[in-house]
Design a protein around this motif. Sequence first.
Motif, PDB file in Angstrom:
ATOM      1  N   THR A  57       0.830  -1.207   0.000  1.00  0.00           N
ATOM      2  CA  THR A  57       0.000   0.000   0.000  1.00  0.00           C
ATOM      3  C   THR A  57       0.864   1.257   0.000  1.00  0.00           C
ATOM      4  O   THR A  57       2.079   1.189  -0.047  1.00  0.00           O
ATOM      5  CB  THR A  57      -0.903   0.062   1.248  1.00  0.00           C
ATOM      6  N   GLY A  58       0.202   2.380   0.076  1.00  0.00           N
ATOM      7  CA  GLY A  58       0.898   3.658   0.089  1.00  0.00           C
ATOM      8  C   GLY A  58       1.056   4.173  -1.326  1.00  0.00           C
ATOM      9  O   GLY A  58       0.166   4.035  -2.168  1.00  0.00           O
ATOM     10  N   LYS A  59       2.215   4.764  -1.602  1.00  0.00           N
ATOM     11  CA  LYS A  59       2.444   5.401  -2.903  1.00  0.00           C
ATOM     12  C   LYS A  59       2.926   4.369  -3.909  1.00  0.00           C
ATOM     13  O   LYS A  59       4.088   4.357  -4.332  1.00  0.00           O
ATOM     14  CB  LYS A  59       3.472   6.516  -2.739  1.00  0.00           C
ATOM     15  N   VAL A  60       2.012   3.491  -4.293  1.00  0.00           N
ATOM     16  CA  VAL A  60       2.344   2.446  -5.242  1.00  0.00           C
ATOM     17  C   VAL A  60       1.145   2.283  -6.162  1.00  0.00           C
ATOM     18  O   VAL A  60       0.004   2.451  -5.751  1.00  0.00           O
ATOM     19  CB  VAL A  60       2.734   1.156  -4.476  1.00  0.00           C
ATOM     20  N   VAL A 119       4.435  -0.454   3.205  1.00  0.00           N
ATOM     21  CA  VAL A 119       3.907   0.851   2.849  1.00  0.00           C
ATOM     22  C   VAL A 119       4.996   1.642   2.133  1.00  0.00           C
ATOM     23  O   VAL A 119       6.071   1.877   2.683  1.00  0.00           O
ATOM     24  CB  VAL A 119       3.420   1.626   4.087  1.00  0.00           C
ATOM     25  N   VAL A 120       4.714   2.029   0.902  1.00  0.00           N
ATOM     26  CA  VAL A 120       5.697   2.739   0.091  1.00  0.00           C
ATOM     27  C   VAL A 120       5.478   4.245   0.254  1.00  0.00           C
ATOM     28  O   VAL A 120       4.335   4.721   0.216  1.00  0.00           O
ATOM     29  CB  VAL A 120       5.541   2.354  -1.397  1.00  0.00           C
ATOM     30  N   ILE A 121       6.560   4.974   0.430  1.00  0.00           N
ATOM     31  CA  ILE A 121       6.439   6.433   0.454  1.00  0.00           C
ATOM     32  C   ILE A 121       7.337   7.030  -0.628  1.00  0.00           C
ATOM     33  O   ILE A 121       8.327   6.425  -1.033  1.00  0.00           O
ATOM     34  CB  ILE A 121       6.753   7.053   1.841  1.00  0.00           C
ATOM     35  N   ASN A 173       6.891  12.572   0.846  1.00  0.00           N
ATOM     36  CA  ASN A 173       6.698  12.251   2.251  1.00  0.00           C
ATOM     37  C   ASN A 173       7.978  12.542   3.028  1.00  0.00           C
ATOM     38  O   ASN A 173       9.063  12.134   2.623  1.00  0.00           O
ATOM     39  CB  ASN A 173       6.337  10.771   2.429  1.00  0.00           C
ATOM     40  N   GLU A 178       8.717  13.078   9.615  1.00  0.00           N
ATOM     41  CA  GLU A 178       7.285  13.096   9.926  1.00  0.00           C
ATOM     42  C   GLU A 178       6.749  11.669   9.942  1.00  0.00           C
ATOM     43  O   GLU A 178       5.896  11.314  10.764  1.00  0.00           O
ATOM     44  CB  GLU A 178       6.548  13.946   8.886  1.00  0.00           C
ATOM     45  N   PHE A 179       7.265  10.833   9.059  1.00  0.00           N
ATOM     46  CA  PHE A 179       6.858   9.430   8.989  1.00  0.00           C
ATOM     47  C   PHE A 179       7.237   8.709  10.286  1.00  0.00           C
ATOM     48  O   PHE A 179       6.427   7.982  10.872  1.00  0.00           O
ATOM     49  CB  PHE A 179       7.542   8.790   7.778  1.00  0.00           C
ATOM     50  N   ARG A 221       7.750  10.176  13.099  1.00  0.00           N
ATOM     51  CA  ARG A 221       6.923  10.785  14.136  1.00  0.00           C
ATOM     52  C   ARG A 221       5.534  10.131  14.176  1.00  0.00           C
ATOM     53  O   ARG A 221       4.980   9.851  15.222  1.00  0.00           O
ATOM     54  CB  ARG A 221       6.762  12.290  13.890  1.00  0.00           C
ATOM     55  N   TYR A 222       5.011   9.856  12.974  1.00  0.00           N
ATOM     56  CA  TYR A 222       3.708   9.206  12.873  1.00  0.00           C
ATOM     57  C   TYR A 222       3.711   7.857  13.611  1.00  0.00           C
ATOM     58  O   TYR A 222       2.810   7.557  14.400  1.00  0.00           O
ATOM     59  CB  TYR A 222       3.334   9.004  11.399  1.00  0.00           C
ATOM     60  N   PHE A 223       4.736   7.038  13.358  1.00  0.00           N
ATOM     61  CA  PHE A 223       4.790   5.727  14.007  1.00  0.00           C
ATOM     62  C   PHE A 223       4.972   5.867  15.514  1.00  0.00           C
ATOM     63  O   PHE A 223       4.402   5.115  16.289  1.00  0.00           O
ATOM     64  CB  PHE A 223       5.901   4.871  13.407  1.00  0.00           C
TER      65      PHE A 223
END
Lengths: 626, 179
Positions: free
Chosen positions: A386-389, A460-462, A466, A470-471, A473-475
């Motif tokens: 998922t993600g940017k794929v 998860v692809v970013i 992105n 911040e990524f 930080r999200y986790f």
Amino acid sequence: MITTVPMLQETRAALAAARERQSVRILVCTGTGCAANGAAAVYAALEGAISAHGGGVDIARSGDHDAQNGHHVVSTGCRGLCAAGPLVHIEPSGVLYTHVTPDDADEIVAATLRGEVVHRLVYRDPATGEAYDHAEESPFYRRQVRQVLAHCGNMDPESIEEYISLGGYAGLAKAVSEMTPEQVCEQVLASKLRGRGGAGFPAGLKWNLTRVQPATPKYVVCNGDEGDPGAFMNRSLMEGDPHRVLEGMMIAGYAIGASEGVFYVRAEYPLAVRRLRLAIAAAEEMGLLGDDILGSGFSFHARIKEGAGAFVCGEETALLASAEGKRGMPRSKPPYPASQGLYGQPTVINNVETLGNVPEIIVRGAEWFRSLGTERSAGTKTFALTGKVVNAGLVEIPMGFTLRDMIFEIGGGVPNGKRFKAVQIGGPSGGCLPESQLDLPMDYDTLQAAGAMVGSGGLVVIDEDNCIVEFARYFMQFIQNESCGKCVACREGTKQMLALLQKIVDGQGTLDDIALLEELGNVVKDASLCMLGKTAANPVLSTLRYFRDEYEAHVRDRVCPAHACQAFRRFTINPDKCVGCSRCAKACPAGAISGTIKSPFVIDQEQCVRCGACVEVCRLGAVEEN
Amino acid sequence: MDTSTATTRNTANRLVEVEEILARRGRTPTELIGVLQDIQERWHYLPEDALNYVATTLGMSVNTVFGVATFYAQFSLEPKGKYLVRICDGTACHVKGSTPIYEAMKKKLDLRDGRVTTADGLFTLETVACVGACGIAPVMVINDQVHSQLTPEAAEMIIDTLMAREQDGAESSDEVEPR
């Protein structure tokens, strides 16, 4: 009622023959993804269209297998291409239609009855635009090996008859009629099946350790608490082929001497719960679940416990506490669940996918299973890509496949011509890997060495838009919310790490903060009790390992290389374009824009809150972001 | 009718239903979470009188029951809105822009100062860690309905539809519970 092995075989033969007689089957994916995109309406429209077109054609509802010559509309589990849903698959021609709407139903039915294909609806590879009448030939499917997911999308998960017609419960029959519990354990051990929930512990070993415990009763618990954000493999399997998981659980029960099984499923998965419940009821009604199964003397009962929304309950001791009705807090091990698990009794806890692998291992043997995958990581693994794929969806590949092939071939790469930045593997417990690590084979040991993990299988692809900090930080925010609070290191450490990450994202960080973050991460890792805490720092540590320059850009150069962090945005008004209309000044919530009408306005950077409202209202594109 | 009588009658009615839930689930502490789930489902929160009754019936301290009730994200001690709007903030949704959707919803529903439920009690806004619909991210779940591949504008339109339905419903005194 099926009470003997020969009866099961006869039933299967009859059901398979009935299935063969259905000249055309129209399969509608009604998994969570397609359902959200309107699959139920598509299903109804297809049924209506068959009634309208079908003069003389028998219309069979799913589960009605006596239909002769039927054109059969079946609702199925996930076929994997969630982003292209609702999906409709035609058997036996193998045509896959994507983005189907109820308005397409007439055309699909008419074409199908004529043996034709509706070309405008067939699957197109979004990366190349190439159309595929048979989706199996497309890059998304052609290198997949769908073993555990073999039935997902090809049968009605609410029909035990369909499962039996495809060979279901043959593993159970073989185990209870031809094998001793020891032999079942040995076969699973020899297959080198490792736990699919993330840790990769050999399943056969776990079973043997529980089998030799003298205390009774014993329990089998299926861990369906798929809490990793960005993962939906187990949901898809429970929704798409619930009987396979149930059969795996029953075989585990036979192997360890348990007579009761519990499915612990997270409450966020209502469809999975419903389909498992139906599966249990159907198996009971048919006599395959209950007392004296297939005349073997083996008795087994199964029930469902719904989780109530706590990520930590994926940890086995926390899961057990929750299944007992308590707060889901982990405890120290030993004692392991093998000796003291549910209600203090010997218990095997297996992931959904682990159990889903078991029936075929019993039927086809350990050697067959070892022939898939790698030497140390046998078999296949399901992943949620998922993600940017481009092709987001559910994928199953043999272990040892490279991340590059997964993301760029099966996944079709990053959409909109953006540049790949990283892939997060294994959710908040896993790690973030850059381009340079993409040729690593995906197996338990290699990924661990690279600072990531197979985990449950979320990918998860970013992309370049992105921000890596911040990524992370999200986790950390996620983990901090989900920390149960038992250990100081996890409870307080994650809080401090989050504060440091927030500080960096807000443009207030220093180089010392990065050093402290790293030090703290290692403390949390070493000093926490359960895997939630032990792995909590992984996203931070792995991004620091591979993307340190991006952290440093935030604190040293005061720049967010991805242009994603709001604190680093800077807006200016181009005096050559500004006509002094004052729209931006009126829109600015901070009163940071001033000027005289009909001459260029200016933004006071001190007062600017970097919301971008000025950009949105300017009709001339005079407000520029740099 | 004075208020205290009304409250007592409400409690009495409620406890009759709690009693039915306990009978169905089983009166043992190991079934506590299931019992609380049924109560949450029925009233959209865990009323204090119900928790006290459950604790007494199961022979547990009220403390222990509250401990469980506050541990899990599914339970709420405050009444939730008729429409539970959950913005998925799973990883896939997050990287595909769930934050702007959440902010837009907050603004749309005029939720300020940390309030999560609208003044009229219709909408509660929450985030959820992941609903496993990552292939169609970003998503928003309203009660059990999943809305996929959203933008802030699309999400606002969905809320508009619900608001319009509520207004029509109010005129025709629609008492149907949507979930």
